[in-house]
Design an enzyme around this catalytic site. Structure first.
Site, short mmCIF file in Angstrom:
data_model
loop_
_atom_site.label_atom_id
_atom_site.label_comp_id
_atom_site.label_asym_id
_atom_site.label_seq_id
_atom_site.Cartn_x
_atom_site.Cartn_y
_atom_site.Cartn_z
N HIS A 359 0.82 -1.20 0.00
CA HIS A 359 0.00 0.00 0.00
C HIS A 359 0.86 1.25 0.00
CE1 HIS A 359 -3.16 2.78 1.77
NE2 HIS A 359 -3.89 2.11 0.90
N CYS A 360 1.96 1.23 0.74
CA CYS A 360 2.83 2.40 0.85
C CYS A 360 3.45 2.79 -0.49
CB CYS A 360 3.97 2.13 1.84
SG CYS A 360 3.43 1.87 3.54
N ARG A 361 3.58 1.84 -1.40
CA ARG A 361 4.35 2.05 -2.63
C ARG A 361 3.46 2.16 -3.87
NH1 ARG A 361 9.12 -2.41 -1.14
NH2 ARG A 361 9.05 -2.02 1.11
#
Length: 563
Positions: A359-361
């Protein structure tokens, strides 16, 4: 601030957030655990270059949820994700790759080698400093019925990352608003109906830059339409303090929350957050349905809430232990029926971390032309018998396309029977439609969902799971709500704007306000002999309501209109 002062500050931050070096791999340097690009960057001052505060949007603001229709997903090259994930995402929508022009040819070679559908790949040639586009990328909103971007202060000394939202505003040719709040995308989740959730680091970091806590809440409402805004503790107790590391909206009434073993020192914090949401009403008026995904803790990789919902797929980062992986995938399938749930491993040198995964990327781009259904006054629980139940919805075609009038429907089933369809008709309010469910009897259970389609070819339903998991309510008895034509009670002004005055010659025990469908919204006891009461109705939505006064064992019922 000098290097020694910053070192002391970092140490304090670790103590406050409960950061433990043992919670991550021992061979990973501190600066890397903290998602800095180098040890030197860890000590650099954040300047927030490129940020400009603007006036907020003027229209009705809506911040769509991740599970709403997406036209694209944004990533950065060089990649922080495996090529297999790029291939999976490009099967269904555009993959916009942010890359320096000199490196685009390398990205193309890599994508083609992995059989990525290049027809669904676009490139934005600008420089970036890192691949955490979730944190620094643009936040897409609807300003009225038009797409726009919201930019906020980014808390890393990365000038190229910091100005990326402006590049995307030019890419899409849409307006951009600057919201003076220190915030990152990994610490924001929203339900598409106005509710949002973040860890309290959003307040701490904003206050550190002279922004009051009250201003944080005000700006989240003015720029993003977020109200209520649930700001919680960080149960993970790690340096990053981002909500996507421990929680995720799966639907307007569903939240997935991580759960650690009782032996874990953070157990009570995870349970505190879970108890909060289990006793907090979702936008539809009842408590959130909580799905607990088990993680082993103690630094074992298990970043299951750091997943990406992309149209009808859920892409879930896999952890160290297959047993936990399979349970997490099964839980997603249970919570999101009809969605394809896919586990994604990352065997590259980047790897997944509990504080930095899929999700962060990545970051989705909402469909600017989506069709939206807002059936806000959901029918649930038990109702007194009446001959029909109103289902009122707003239906908005952001594309500007005409709605298909014969496809504005409420599907309903009585006691598990075959679903029937009734057409919705327009009300006097803009974009609003209503249909009436009938034909039930005493004790009936009614299930229903709302469906709409427009001339652009788009369709939508609420709930998003439709017939598989509809809204539902029951009918208790054959007793109509009706107005008693008695002179003992006077209501004025009627229609009322903010204050409704009630006068009666009766000795009233208690008074309540009910919706037109019979749902009791408020009840209060009156003092003995009290015959005049001022009722604040300012928070009620416009419409027709009943007021009930109970006196000497009888009930007096009158209606009033809220402007």
């Amino acid at each position: 601030m000098n290097r020694n002062s910053i070192s002391i500050l970092l140490s304090v931050i670790f103590l406050i957030t409960g950061f433990s070096v043992k919670s991550q791999e021992n061979d990973v340097p501190l600066w890397q655990k903290m998602k800095y690009l180098s040890e030197e960057e860890m000590y650099m001052t954040v300047t927030n270059r490129g940020f400009e505060e603007t006036a907020p949007p003027k229209g009705d603001v809506r911040f769509p949820a991740e599970y709403e229709p997406m036209q694209a997903v944004m990533i950065v090259y060089p990649l922080g994700i495996p090529l297999e994930l790029v291939r999976e995402m490009a099967e269904d929508c555009k993959v916009i790759t942010v890359v320096r022009s000199a490196s685009q040819k390398y990205a193309e070679v890599d994508f083609k080698s992995a059989d990525v559908n290049m027809d669904n790949v676009e490139f934005l040639n600008v420089a970036t400093d890192s691949y955490w586009i979730r944190d620094f990328g643009p936040w897409y909103i609807f300003d009225g019925k038009e797409a726009a971007i919201v930019d906020n202060k980014y808390n890393r000394p990365r000038p190229n990352d910091d100005v990326l939202p402006g590049h995307f505003a030019e890419y899409w040719d849409i307006p951009m608003y600057g919201m003076n709040v220190v915030h990152t995308g990994g610490n924001m989740m929203q339900d598409g109906f106005g509710a949002g959730v973040s860890d309290d680091i959003v307040v701490k970091e904003s206050v550190a830059q002279g922004i009051t806590e009250e201003q944080v809440y005000e700006r989240m409402k003015d720029y993003l339409g977020i109200d209520p805004y649930h700001v919680t503790i960080d149960p993970q107790g790690d340096y990053i303090a981002h909500v996507d590391c421990w929680g995720k909206f799966l639907a307007p009434d569903k939240i997935m929350l991580a759960r650690v073993p009782k032996s874990n020192p953070r157990y009570e914090y995870y349970e505190e957050v879970a108890d909060y949401f289990a006793t907090t009403n979702c936008v539809w008026g009842y408590p959130y349905k909580i799905y607990r995904v088990d993680i082993p803790g103690n630094g074992v990789i298990s970043p299951y809430t750091n997943s990406l919902i992309l149209n009808k797929k859920v892409l879930v980062p896999m952890g160290t232990y297959s047993t936990f992986n399979e349970k997490a995938l099964a839980l997603y399938r249970e919570a999101m029926p009809g969605y394809e749930v896919i586990g994604i491993e990352n065997k590259t040198s980047k790897g997944w971390l509990n504080t930095d995964a899929l999700h962060c990327r990545t970051r989705g781009v909402m469909d600017f032309d989506m069709l939206y259904i807002d059936h806000r006054n959901v029918l649930f629980g038990e109702y007194e018998w009446q001959d029909s139940m109103a289902v009122t919805s707003k239906v908005i075609a952001y594309s500007g396309a005409e709605l298909k009038q014969d496809s504005l429907l409420v599907y309903y089933s009585i006691n598990g029977g075959k679903y029937q369809a009734i057409k919705m008709k327009p009300t006097a309010n803009p974009d609003e439609y209503v249909a009436y469910i009938k034909g039930y009897k005493k004790g009936s259970k009614v299930s229903y969902y709302v469906f709409a389609a427009d001339e652009s070819g788009r369709n939508r339903q609420q709930p998003i799971f439709g017939e598989v998991e509809p809204h539902s309510f029951t009918i208790a008895g054959e007793e109509n709500i009706f107005e008693n034509d008695l002179a003992e009670i006077k209501l004025f002004p009627n229609p009322a704007n903010d204050i409704l005055f009630v006068e009666t010659n009766e000795i009233v025990d208690e008074i309540s306000i009910c919706s037109i469908t019979g749902v009791e919204l408020r009840r209060q006891t009156m003092d003995y002999g009290q015959q005049t009461l001022n009722i604040n109705v300012d928070e009620l939505k416009s419409g027709v309501y009943f007021i009930k006064l109970r006196s000497k064992g009888k009930e007096i019922v009158k209606h009033f209109v809220k402007k």
